[in-house]
Each structure stands twice: as structure tokens, then as C-alpha cells.
Design a protein around this motif. Structure first.
Motif, PDB file in Angstrom:
ATOM      1  N   GLU A   7       0.845  -1.189   0.000  1.00  0.00           N
ATOM      2  CA  GLU A   7       0.000   0.000   0.000  1.00  0.00           C
ATOM      3  C   GLU A   7       0.884   1.244   0.000  1.00  0.00           C
ATOM      4  OE1 GLU A   7      -2.759  -0.006   3.345  1.00  0.00           O
ATOM      5  OE2 GLU A   7      -2.541  -2.191   3.457  1.00  0.00           O
ATOM      6  N   HIS A   8       0.445   2.238  -0.750  1.00  0.00           N
ATOM      7  CA  HIS A   8       1.079   3.563  -0.703  1.00  0.00           C
ATOM      8  C   HIS A   8      -0.015   4.580  -0.391  1.00  0.00           C
ATOM      9  CE1 HIS A   8       3.771   6.885  -1.633  1.00  0.00           C
ATOM     10  NE2 HIS A   8       2.823   7.395  -2.402  1.00  0.00           N
ATOM     11  N   HIS A   9       0.199   5.361   0.655  1.00  0.00           N
ATOM     12  CA  HIS A   9      -0.801   6.342   1.081  1.00  0.00           C
ATOM     13  C   HIS A   9      -0.188   7.744   0.978  1.00  0.00           C
ATOM     14  CE1 HIS A   9      -3.628   3.315   2.446  1.00  0.00           C
ATOM     15  NE2 HIS A   9      -2.618   2.675   2.986  1.00  0.00           N
ATOM     16  N   PRO A  10      -0.554   8.497  -0.067  1.00  0.00           N
ATOM     17  CA  PRO A  10       0.010   9.840  -0.237  1.00  0.00           C
ATOM     18  C   PRO A  10      -0.595  10.881   0.693  1.00  0.00           C
ATOM     19  CG  PRO A  10      -1.533   9.358  -2.001  1.00  0.00           C
ATOM     20  CD  PRO A  10      -1.401   8.101  -1.197  1.00  0.00           C
ATOM     21  N   ALA A  11      -1.759  10.587   1.276  1.00  0.00           N
ATOM     22  CA  ALA A  11      -2.415  11.538   2.181  1.00  0.00           C
ATOM     23  C   ALA A  11      -2.808  10.823   3.464  1.00  0.00           C
ATOM     24  CB  ALA A  11      -3.652  12.134   1.512  1.00  0.00           C
ATOM     25  N   LEU A  12      -2.463  11.415   4.586  1.00  0.00           N
ATOM     26  CA  LEU A  12      -2.750  10.838   5.898  1.00  0.00           C
ATOM     27  C   LEU A  12      -3.435  11.890   6.769  1.00  0.00           C
ATOM     28  CD1 LEU A  12       0.703   9.113   6.381  1.00  0.00           C
ATOM     29  CD2 LEU A  12      -1.459   7.908   6.054  1.00  0.00           C
ATOM     30  N   PRO A  13      -4.253  11.463   7.732  1.00  0.00           N
ATOM     31  CA  PRO A  13      -4.964  12.438   8.574  1.00  0.00           C
ATOM     32  C   PRO A  13      -4.021  13.195   9.499  1.00  0.00           C
ATOM     33  CG  PRO A  13      -5.352  10.211   9.357  1.00  0.00           C
ATOM     34  CD  PRO A  13      -4.616  10.078   8.055  1.00  0.00           C
ATOM     35  N   VAL A  14      -4.326  14.457   9.724  1.00  0.00           N
ATOM     36  CA  VAL A  14      -3.497  15.337  10.544  1.00  0.00           C
ATOM     37  C   VAL A  14      -4.369  16.021  11.591  1.00  0.00           C
ATOM     38  CG1 VAL A  14      -2.022  17.392  10.556  1.00  0.00           C
ATOM     39  CG2 VAL A  14      -1.816  15.718   8.703  1.00  0.00           C
ATOM     40  N   LEU A  15      -3.907  15.997  12.839  1.00  0.00           N
ATOM     41  CA  LEU A  15      -4.501  16.796  13.903  1.00  0.00           C
ATOM     42  C   LEU A  15      -3.729  18.108  13.954  1.00  0.00           C
ATOM     43  CD1 LEU A  15      -4.803  14.005  16.622  1.00  0.00           C
ATOM     44  CD2 LEU A  15      -6.681  15.008  15.314  1.00  0.00           C
ATOM     45  N   ALA A  16      -4.398  19.188  13.655  1.00  0.00           N
ATOM     46  CA  ALA A  16      -3.714  20.461  13.478  1.00  0.00           C
ATOM     47  C   ALA A  16      -3.488  21.166  14.804  1.00  0.00           C
ATOM     48  CB  ALA A  16      -4.515  21.351  12.531  1.00  0.00           C
ATOM     49  N   ASP A  17      -2.737  22.256  14.721  1.00  0.00           N
ATOM     50  CA  ASP A  17      -2.482  23.128  15.857  1.00  0.00           C
ATOM     51  C   ASP A  17      -3.813  23.554  16.482  1.00  0.00           C
ATOM     52  OD1 ASP A  17      -0.844  24.639  17.562  1.00  0.00           O
ATOM     53  OD2 ASP A  17      -1.144  26.433  16.356  1.00  0.00           O
ATOM     54  N   GLY A  18      -3.909  23.410  17.803  1.00  0.00           N
ATOM     55  CA  GLY A  18      -5.136  23.773  18.480  1.00  0.00           C
ATOM     56  C   GLY A  18      -5.998  22.591  18.857  1.00  0.00           C
ATOM     57  N   GLU A  19      -5.808  21.437  18.191  1.00  0.00           N
ATOM     58  CA  GLU A  19      -6.555  20.224  18.522  1.00  0.00           C
ATOM     59  C   GLU A  19      -5.775  19.436  19.576  1.00  0.00           C
ATOM     60  OE1 GLU A  19      -8.519  18.075  15.171  1.00  0.00           O
ATOM     61  OE2 GLU A  19      -7.307  19.393  13.929  1.00  0.00           O
ATOM     62  N   THR A  34       1.526  19.910  14.992  1.00  0.00           N
ATOM     63  CA  THR A  34       0.682  19.019  14.208  1.00  0.00           C
ATOM     64  C   THR A  34       1.024  17.571  14.530  1.00  0.00           C
ATOM     65  OG1 THR A  34       2.221  19.049  12.344  1.00  0.00           O
ATOM     66  CG2 THR A  34       0.427  20.650  12.302  1.00  0.00           C
ATOM     67  N   VAL A  35       0.024  16.709  14.416  1.00  0.00           N
ATOM     68  CA  VAL A  35       0.206  15.274  14.624  1.00  0.00           C
ATOM     69  C   VAL A  35      -0.314  14.559  13.382  1.00  0.00           C
ATOM     70  CG1 VAL A  35      -0.339  13.271  16.053  1.00  0.00           C
ATOM     71  CG2 VAL A  35      -0.104  15.539  17.112  1.00  0.00           C
ATOM     72  N   THR A  36       0.546  13.794  12.717  1.00  0.00           N
ATOM     73  CA  THR A  36       0.155  12.990  11.564  1.00  0.00           C
ATOM     74  C   THR A  36      -0.043  11.552  12.020  1.00  0.00           C
ATOM     75  OG1 THR A  36       1.427  14.401  10.057  1.00  0.00           O
ATOM     76  CG2 THR A  36       0.792  12.222   9.255  1.00  0.00           C
ATOM     77  N   VAL A  37      -1.232  11.020  11.805  1.00  0.00           N
ATOM     78  CA  VAL A  37      -1.529   9.642  12.198  1.00  0.00           C
ATOM     79  C   VAL A  37      -1.123   8.723  11.046  1.00  0.00           C
ATOM     80  CG1 VAL A  37      -3.281   8.043  13.028  1.00  0.00           C
ATOM     81  CG2 VAL A  37      -3.398  10.461  13.661  1.00  0.00           C
ATOM     82  N   SER A  39      -9.479  12.147  16.910  1.00  0.00           N
ATOM     83  CA  SER A  39     -10.493  12.098  15.856  1.00  0.00           C
ATOM     84  C   SER A  39      -9.960  11.626  14.520  1.00  0.00           C
ATOM     85  CB  SER A  39     -11.111  13.488  15.678  1.00  0.00           C
ATOM     86  OG  SER A  39     -10.105  14.422  15.289  1.00  0.00           O
ATOM     87  N   ALA A  40      -8.690  11.222  14.447  1.00  0.00           N
ATOM     88  CA  ALA A  40      -8.055  10.894  13.169  1.00  0.00           C
ATOM     89  C   ALA A  40      -7.729   9.407  13.084  1.00  0.00           C
ATOM     90  CB  ALA A  40      -6.779  11.714  12.998  1.00  0.00           C
ATOM     91  N   ARG A  41      -7.999   8.818  11.925  1.00  0.00           N
ATOM     92  CA  ARG A  41      -7.712   7.411  11.698  1.00  0.00           C
ATOM     93  C   ARG A  41      -6.985   7.243  10.362  1.00  0.00           C
ATOM     94  NH1 ARG A  41      -9.170   2.666  13.838  1.00  0.00           N
ATOM     95  NH2 ARG A  41      -9.049   0.813  12.514  1.00  0.00           N
ATOM     96  N   SER A  42      -5.876   6.532  10.373  1.00  0.00           N
ATOM     97  CA  SER A  42      -5.110   6.285   9.161  1.00  0.00           C
ATOM     98  C   SER A  42      -5.825   5.279   8.257  1.00  0.00           C
ATOM     99  CB  SER A  42      -3.729   5.735   9.530  1.00  0.00           C
ATOM    100  OG  SER A  42      -3.059   5.229   8.381  1.00  0.00           O
ATOM    101  N   PRO A  43      -5.692   5.420   6.935  1.00  0.00           N
ATOM    102  CA  PRO A  43      -6.267   4.437   6.015  1.00  0.00           C
ATOM    103  C   PRO A  43      -5.444   3.161   5.903  1.00  0.00           C
ATOM    104  CG  PRO A  43      -5.131   6.145   4.776  1.00  0.00           C
ATOM    105  CD  PRO A  43      -5.095   6.571   6.222  1.00  0.00           C
ATOM    106  N   ALA A  44      -4.259   3.141   6.501  1.00  0.00           N
ATOM    107  CA  ALA A  44      -3.380   1.967   6.390  1.00  0.00           C
ATOM    108  C   ALA A  44      -4.027   0.750   7.063  1.00  0.00           C
ATOM    109  CB  ALA A  44      -2.028   2.266   7.029  1.00  0.00           C
TER     110      ALA A  44
END
Length: 330
Positions: free
Chosen positions: A151-163, A168-171, A178-183
Motif C-alpha cells: 500500500e502507498h498512502h500519499p495523504a494521511l490524517p493530521v490533527l492540526a495546531d489547536g486540537e 501538528t500530529v500525523t496519524v 479524531s483521526a484514523r489512518s487508512p493503512a
């Protein structure tokens, strides 16, 4: 791969001020001819974090005018590989026919199942820097005999500044807040990158059922009251609903977590199995050209497997304890 003399980064194995926390130093290991990595898992005091059974941190390294990463075709069984870059470019090719370039912020996830072969190489015209993580996830019994997958995932969920705080947090895998990776993974798991600016603070929600560990990729941070710099892994144990991360300067961290993995494992070379015989069979299949297939598009010769050890490989639990074979087993 043979290991050089171990170089310890910044600390010895030590209990920290918080109960259940252990600071584990990394050590140098060559990866192919041109890259040296800092191995953070497995270690004798802590073999796994959830199903995470292997963690290498490489770079940051200047590869201007150099080949960069050049790992020829080699086999895997019983695991998933997670490749995460923050600098550089690597081309993944495998025996399924995949030919995928990975760049920073994108995820390559390879599931070996019963067997797969792949190569990882910086292209000739690559960026000047290289920095990232190579991680393995042990597959549970119900998944480890399945078909291989990439699998290649070019876009992943991010919890931004303030959350939940600054930065920032990349899952990367699993779920956080509130964020779940598609992997696609096969056991309850978390892998997340945390990026903080100078003076940043973040409170990360955790699943108390998970084991959790944190490593710093760049900069320095204070994690759960412990000062942490690149080259070591802070194991935080279980039972935490939250962990606080503070950074005086810019910092990049990676969080590993998961439910404790209770199946015994035998890990040798690039194989994760359950018995000496299983590992020996995987080695024989690789050297005989069976099971794993061929990596097309890669000119490098496949890596030969090292010779089997002169003593039997023993299954160990997640604490590193050797499990006794059933009565009558050699």
C-alpha cells in the motif's frame, strides 16, 4: 547483517522518574553498503511495543554526491514494513511488481504475509538529505500466512495546531483522537509523528490498554517529564490516558503504541516466525528461489541469507523470555 561495535546515544538503559518508564539507548547497525541506522527495537530490556518489533532511525544524513540508501532485493515473512521519510526519496520495488517512489509525508506499507521480496534504493538523482524511519510490525497468527500486499498512502490524517495543543500530529497507522489512518493493520496499533515548533506543548491522548513509546527524530523534547534527544527510545508502559510533550526548540517525534503482543516470536535476519524450523525453511526457500518471487526493475543482485546459527533459535515472548518447546520437541 552483521553489527559493528555498538555506539550508545546519550544514555544507558535507565528507569525514569515515572513508574513503568524506561529510557533505552540505540546502537549503530549498517544497512546495506552506504547507510548506518540507529536501532531502537528490539533491545534486551524491551523487545516490542505492541506489535512493533523493529525500529530503525536513519539520518539526518547528507547524501550529496553519494548513493544514498541502496538495499538490494531481500525477503520478508511474518511482518509488515512501515517506511516513513522526513527527508529524501526512496524507490520501493517488490515481487508483486510494485514500483513506488516514497517522499516525505507519504506512507509505504508492505505486508509480507507468507513471503515477499523487495528492494529500497535512492534514485540516481536524489535530494541532498536523507532522514526517516524503517519499522516492522509483527503479524498475528491469523494474518501471517496470508497473501502479500503493498500500500502507498500519499495523504494521511493530521490533527492540526489547536486540537489538543501546539504543532501538528500525523496519524501514520492506527487511530488517535479524531483521526484514523487508512493503512490496513492486523492488530490494535498506533504510529504517529508529532511536529512541534519552539516552545510548543502537546497533550497526546493515549489508549490505556496500549503500550506506548516515544522517540525523537530531531531536536529535543521533554516527554512525560523525561528529557529526550535523538538516538534513544522512551518506553512508557501501559495505563496512560495521556502523555505531555514539550519542546524548547523545534522538535520532531514519533509515537509507537499498541495492545501487548502475546504471541511468541522467533526473529532472525529478515524473518519473523514461530520456530527454528520455520525460519530455516524460509531461509532455504529464499536461497533456492522459492516462495518469495523476483523483484523486477532492480539491477542489484539479491542479498544472500547468512548461514543459520549453530544453535537452535528459540521462541521468545514480548519480554524476551525464552519459551520452552513442547515435551518431545528437539
Amino acid at each position: 547483517m552483521s553489527e559493528p561495535d555498538r555506539t550508545v546515544y546519550g544514555c544507558a538503559v535507565a528507569e525514569t522518574a515515572e513508574p513503568g518508564s524506561v529510557l533505552l539507548p540505540g546502537h549503530d547497525v549498517p544497512l546495506g553498503r552506504y547507510t548506518t541506522v540507529r536501532r531502537l527495537l528490539p533491545q534486551r530490556p524491551r523487545r516490542m511495543v505492541g506489535a512493533w518489533c523493529f525500529a530503525d532511525h536513519f539520518g539526518p544524513q547528507d547524501v550529496t554526491g553519494r548513493p544514498g540508501m541502496q538495499v538490494p532485493p531481500h525477503p520478508h515473512t511474518g511482518l509488515q514494513t512501515v517506511t516513513w521519510l522526513v527527508e529524501g526519496e526512496i524507490v520501493h520495488r517488490d515481487s508483486l511488481g510494485s514500483d513506488q517512489t516514497i517522499t516525505p509525508g507519504r506512507l509505504n506499507l508492505m505486508t509480507s504475509g507468507h513471503g515477499i521480496a523487495h528492494s529500497e534504493q535512492s534514485p540516481p538523482d536524489h535530494p541532498p538529505g536523507m532522514h526517516g524511519l524503517q519499522l516492522w510490525v509483527a503479524l498475528p497468527e491469523h494474518a501471517r500466512h496470508g497473501e502479500p500486499r503493498f500500500e502507498h498512502h500519499p495523504a494521511l490524517p493530521v490533527l492540526a495546531d489547536g486540537e489538543g495543543g501546539d504543532g501538528t500530529v500525523t496519524v501514520v497507522v492506527g487511530e488517535l483522537a479524531s483521526a484514523r489512518s487508512p493503512a490496513r493493520v492486523h492488530s490494535p496499533l498506533l504510529g504517529a509523528e508529532v511536529l512541534l515548533a519552539a516552545g510548543g506543548r502537546r497533550a497526546l491522548p493515549l489508549d490505556p490498554a496500549f503500550e506506548t513509546a516515544v522517540l525523537v527524530m530531531s531536536g529535543a523534547a521533554r516527554v512525560a517529564g523525561v528529557d529526550l534527544a535523538p538516538g534513544a527510545l522512551l518506553y512508557l508502559g501501559q495505563g496512560r490516558a495521556e502523555v505531555a510533550v514539550d519542546a524548547e526548540g523545534p522538535a520532531r517525534l514519533f509515537v509507537l503504541g499498541g495492545e501487548p503482543f502475546d504471541e511468541p516470536l522467533v526473529m532472525w535476519w529478515n524473518f519473523v516466525g514461530r520456530s527454528h524450523e520455520e525460519i530455516a525453511q524460509a531461509r532455504d526457500d529464499w536461497m533456492s528461489g522459492r516462495r518469495f518471487g523476483a523483484v523486477t526493475g532492480c539491477a542489484a543482485e539479491p542479498l544472500p541469507a547468512p548461514g543459520m546459527p549453530t544453535v537452535r533459535l528459540k521462541a521468545r515472548d514480548r519480554h524476551g523470555r525464552i519459551l520452552q518447546p513442547p515435551a518431545g520437541d528437539a
